[in-house]
Design an enzyme around this catalytic site. Structure first.
Site, short mmCIF file in Angstrom:
data_model
loop_
_atom_site.label_atom_id
_atom_site.label_comp_id
_atom_site.label_asym_id
_atom_site.label_seq_id
_atom_site.Cartn_x
_atom_site.Cartn_y
_atom_site.Cartn_z
N TRP A 124 -3.24 -2.75 -1.21
CA TRP A 124 -2.79 -3.99 -1.77
C TRP A 124 -3.54 -4.93 -0.68
CZ3 TRP A 124 0.55 -7.79 0.23
CH2 TRP A 124 1.19 -8.80 -0.56
N HIS B 166 19.69 -36.08 -6.26
CA HIS B 166 19.03 -36.57 -5.03
C HIS B 166 17.39 -36.31 -5.07
CE1 HIS B 166 22.66 -37.55 -3.07
NE2 HIS B 166 23.32 -36.16 -3.52
N LYS C 118 6.16 -4.13 -4.37
CA LYS C 118 7.69 -3.63 -4.15
C LYS C 118 8.26 -3.94 -2.88
CE LYS C 118 11.50 -2.82 -6.28
NZ LYS C 118 12.20 -3.67 -6.70
N ASN D 34 -1.77 2.18 6.03
CA ASN D 34 -0.67 1.08 5.64
C ASN D 34 -0.43 0.13 6.70
OD1 ASN D 34 -0.79 2.41 3.14
ND2 ASN D 34 1.59 2.89 3.46
N GLY D 35 -0.58 -1.23 6.76
CA GLY D 35 -0.19 -1.87 7.42
C GLY D 35 -1.19 -2.74 8.22
N GLU E 137 8.38 -15.26 -10.67
CA GLU E 137 7.59 -14.02 -10.16
C GLU E 137 7.07 -13.19 -11.21
OE1 GLU E 137 9.82 -11.38 -7.61
OE2 GLU E 137 11.65 -11.74 -8.75
N ARG F 11 4.89 0.16 -6.15
CA ARG F 11 4.78 -0.72 -5.07
C ARG F 11 3.91 -1.84 -5.01
NH1 ARG F 11 6.63 2.94 -0.55
NH2 ARG F 11 5.07 1.83 0.91
N GLU G 190 18.29 -17.31 -7.84
CA GLU G 190 17.78 -16.16 -8.23
C GLU G 190 17.14 -15.84 -9.65
OE1 GLU G 190 17.20 -13.25 -7.06
OE2 GLU G 190 17.04 -11.86 -8.27
N CYS H 106 1.04 -1.14 0.06
CA CYS H 106 -0.06 0.02 0.06
C CYS H 106 0.83 1.06 0.05
CB CYS H 106 -0.75 0.00 1.28
SG CYS H 106 -1.65 -1.30 1.54
N LYS I 83 13.35 -15.03 -10.45
CA LYS I 83 12.97 -14.09 -11.41
C LYS I 83 11.84 -14.71 -12.41
CE LYS I 83 13.95 -11.25 -10.00
NZ LYS I 83 14.83 -11.09 -8.97
#
Ligand code: F6R
Length: 618
Positions: A75, A514, A613, A101-102, A498, A27, A491, A2, A495
């Site tokens: 969000w 394994h 973000k 926010n939160g 996502e 964000r 990484e 948010c 990428k």
């Protein structure tokens, strides 16, 4: 995550709010809204699902001359993305509006108590509970807005950044924070103020910023001096910071997406990251980090390092562990901040905890820092966002200095973090005498060559784009690497998943046998990082295992390699470099590959679904 924007002053408020929300779009959000108060005390509220441009359409009709307003990108956490759940939320009487926010963790208990007192709720949000609580307190105690906000926040458990307005007082706004960032900009015109979740919406108006600290409540009145009171310690002597944010860095600079711009930014920003830190004098190189100079004794004598971080920053941490162990010979652990904060961790007071974060606002990393400090460890921050919460809460640290990262998928932050970790490990190793002078200079010299080598890799962009088409049909991918390149495999896989929503796993190549080997068939691309180094022949054996199961191999190889090329469907070459710096090169084709797969699948590259973000909730 948010975002909040607010304004009070002589200018028309709605364009400022909408413009500010657009700057916070990076964000991640699913709906947005704003409230504006007219000089004749009417509260106007606009909300829209989806993009801020939908909200902008709704506000265009408004001709009212409002000069006080608050706005929000949401969000979803409590309740589905909808106009009802979008902020601002109004109090029962409609006099107060809030953006938040939160998460208020005890909102259900508070809501039950308010219901018993006749309050009803339109949304499923914790935020609506907070604004009703403020109004309830205001009514029973006949207190002003700031006092009522403070009293309400004392009853809340959780995290918040909030802004509250009262339609009866169109000259004031109250803002507060706890574990979620909030900046106040002191404007240039007639006592105006701006508020925002970070400085980017404010930067075009003023560079004079006050960052609220946890549990600070600000009374912001047009034309008057800003007043801040802490919930526990009373009046606060705040500091006005002059923050210089380069606005051109917030533009896409001619690229179709921020992510591609940021991938291509890497040669330039890595030079910025090293500027003034790697110094050449009389033909020899030195690395000078002011944090290391200031805290030399404590850092050099550390018995152990623990790196705490999340996601891509955690992958950078895995490389940091290898760098510190190699150059400093100090045992180093890497922990997910989200686990560290709840584990029964053993922290040695002689230990140094390194917190790595691009945004500087990640809630889990902040909580891990708090635990480390409580146990007496020194906390060293590697942070990109200047003035962010993590930057302020660490004992010392080094900024990454790669400019704002807007694309949700982190790219330049990763290479920036690894560059800082390399400089840190070399600086400490040099002080400890655990790296010989020749190697120290050789690695520093090679580090300064990395930007040009990245530039060289970027020239293969068109080839990587063509190769990406093959991947759009895949449902699963495996990324394999060893040693320095194992974190790069992780990484690369992160990428891809996502932004392209293709399931991908990263593994140390030798671990494949394994378990994951069972997945290999002709439909699953396997990407090897198979550069010319110590484990090259071992990697080739791992490739044979894939080929004998009819797997299709793609590989990142060292320029001129023929052996691996003959085993692969496609290879991408990277220039040769020292093994310890290879991740700075091998990750680049993987960033480009994920980008092009997502573009080929016509997905929203810069704002992938479900991602934000900066993750300011746990
Ligand atoms: C991945 C990504 C995330 C972040 C993670 C930590 O592309 O961006 O995994 O790396 O949320 O964020 P920071 O570094 O801001 O603490």
């Amino acid at each position: 995550m948010c975002g909040i924007v607010g304004y009070i002053g002589p200018r028309p408020v709605l364009p400022i709010l909408i413009g500010g929300l657009k700057k916070l779009e990076y964000r991640g959000y699913d709906s947005s809204g704003c409230a504006a108060v007219t000089p004749d005390n009417t509260m106007l509220v606009f909300k829209a699902k989806g993009k801020v441009s939908n909200l902008e359409e709704k506000t265009k009709e408004c001709q009212q001359p409002c000069t006080l307003g608050i706005a929000h990108t949401r969000w979803a956490t409590h309740g589905i993305p909808s106009e009802t759940n979008a902020h601002p939320h109004l109090s029962q009487s409609g006099n107060l509006a809030i953006v938040h926010n939160g998460i208020i963790e005890n909102y259900a208990t508070l809501r039950d108590q308010l219901r018993k007192r006749g309050y009803t709720f339109k949304s499923e949000t914790d935020t609506e509970v907070l604004v009703q609580l403020i109004e309830y307190i205001m009514n029973i105690r006949h207190s002003d807005l700031a006092t009522s906000v403070r009293s309400a926040l004392r009853l809340c458990i959780g995290a918040y950044a909030i802004a509250v307005v009262d339609r009866r007082v169109p000259t004031q706004m109250v803002a507060a924070r706890k574990s979620s960032p909030l900046a106040i900009g002191i404007g240039k015109e007639n006592g105006e103020f701006f508020i925002a979740s970070d400085a980017s919406p404010i930067a075009e108006y003023t560079n004079r910023i006050v960052y609220l600290n946890d549990e600070d409540v600000a009374l912001i009145e047009q034309g008057k001096e800003l007043q801040i009171e802490n919930l526990h310690s009373g009046s606060v002597d705040y500091e006005i910071k002059e923050v210089d944010l380069d606005l051109t860095m917030l533009d896409k600079g001619g690229f179709p997406h921020f992510m591609l711009k940021e991938i291509f930014d890497q040669p330039t920003v890595l030079k910025d990251c090293m500027r003034g830190r790697i110094i050449e004098r009389d033909g020899s190189l030195r690395v000078v980090l002011s944090a290391v100079e200031q805290h030399k004794q404590r850092l050099v004598s550390a018995r152990r390092f623990t790196i705490v971080s999340c996601g891509t920053s955690w992958h950078a941490g895995l490389i940091g562990k290898q760098l510190i162990e190699h150059f400093c010979r100090i045992h180093t652990e890497v922990a997910y901040a989200s686990e560290y904060r709840y584990n029964d961790v053993v922290v040695d007071p002689d230990e140094v905890v390194i917190a790595i974060s691009q945004s500087g606002e990640t809630a889990d990393t902040l909580a891990a820092i708090e635990i480390a400090k409580k146990h007496g460890a020194m906390v060293f921050g590697i942070v990109n966002s200047v003035g962010s919460s993590i930057a302020r809460q660490t004992d010392t640290g080094t900024y990454v200095h790669i400019g704002p990262e807007i694309g949700v998928a982190s790219t330049k932050a990763f290479t920036g973090q690894v560059t800082v970790l390399a400089m840190l490990a070399l600086a400490l190793g040099h002080e400890r005498g655990t790296v010989d002078h020749e190697e120290y200079e050789e690695v520093l010299r090679e580090l300064t060559r990395i930007p040009d080598k990245i530039d060289h890799i970027l020239r293969q962009n068109d080839r990587i784009r063509d190769m990406a088409r093959i991947f759009t049909y895949a449902h699963n991918c495996l990324y394999l690497g060893r040693g320095w390149n194992y974190p790069v495999a992780l990484e690369g896989a992160l990428k891809l998943k996502e932004i392209s929503y293709i399931h991908a796993e990263g593994y140390p190549a030798a671990e494949m046998k394994h378990g994951p080997i069972a997945l290999i068939d002709q439909d699953m691309p396997v990407i090897f990082i198979a550069t010319h180094h110590r484990l090259y022949q071992k990697i080739i054996s791992n490739m044979q295992e894939v080929l004998s199961r009819k797997g299709r191999i793609f590989a990142i190889v060292t320029e001129g390699d023929e052996q691996v090329r003959n085993m692969c469907a496609e290879v991408i070459e990277v220039p040769d470099t020292l093994a310890c710096l290879e991740p700075l090169l091998t990750v680049i084709p993987l960033q480009l590959l994920s980008y092009h797969v997502a573009v080929a699948k016509q997905l929203n590259v810069d704002q992938p679904r479900n991602l934000a973000k900066s993750v300011t909730v746990e």
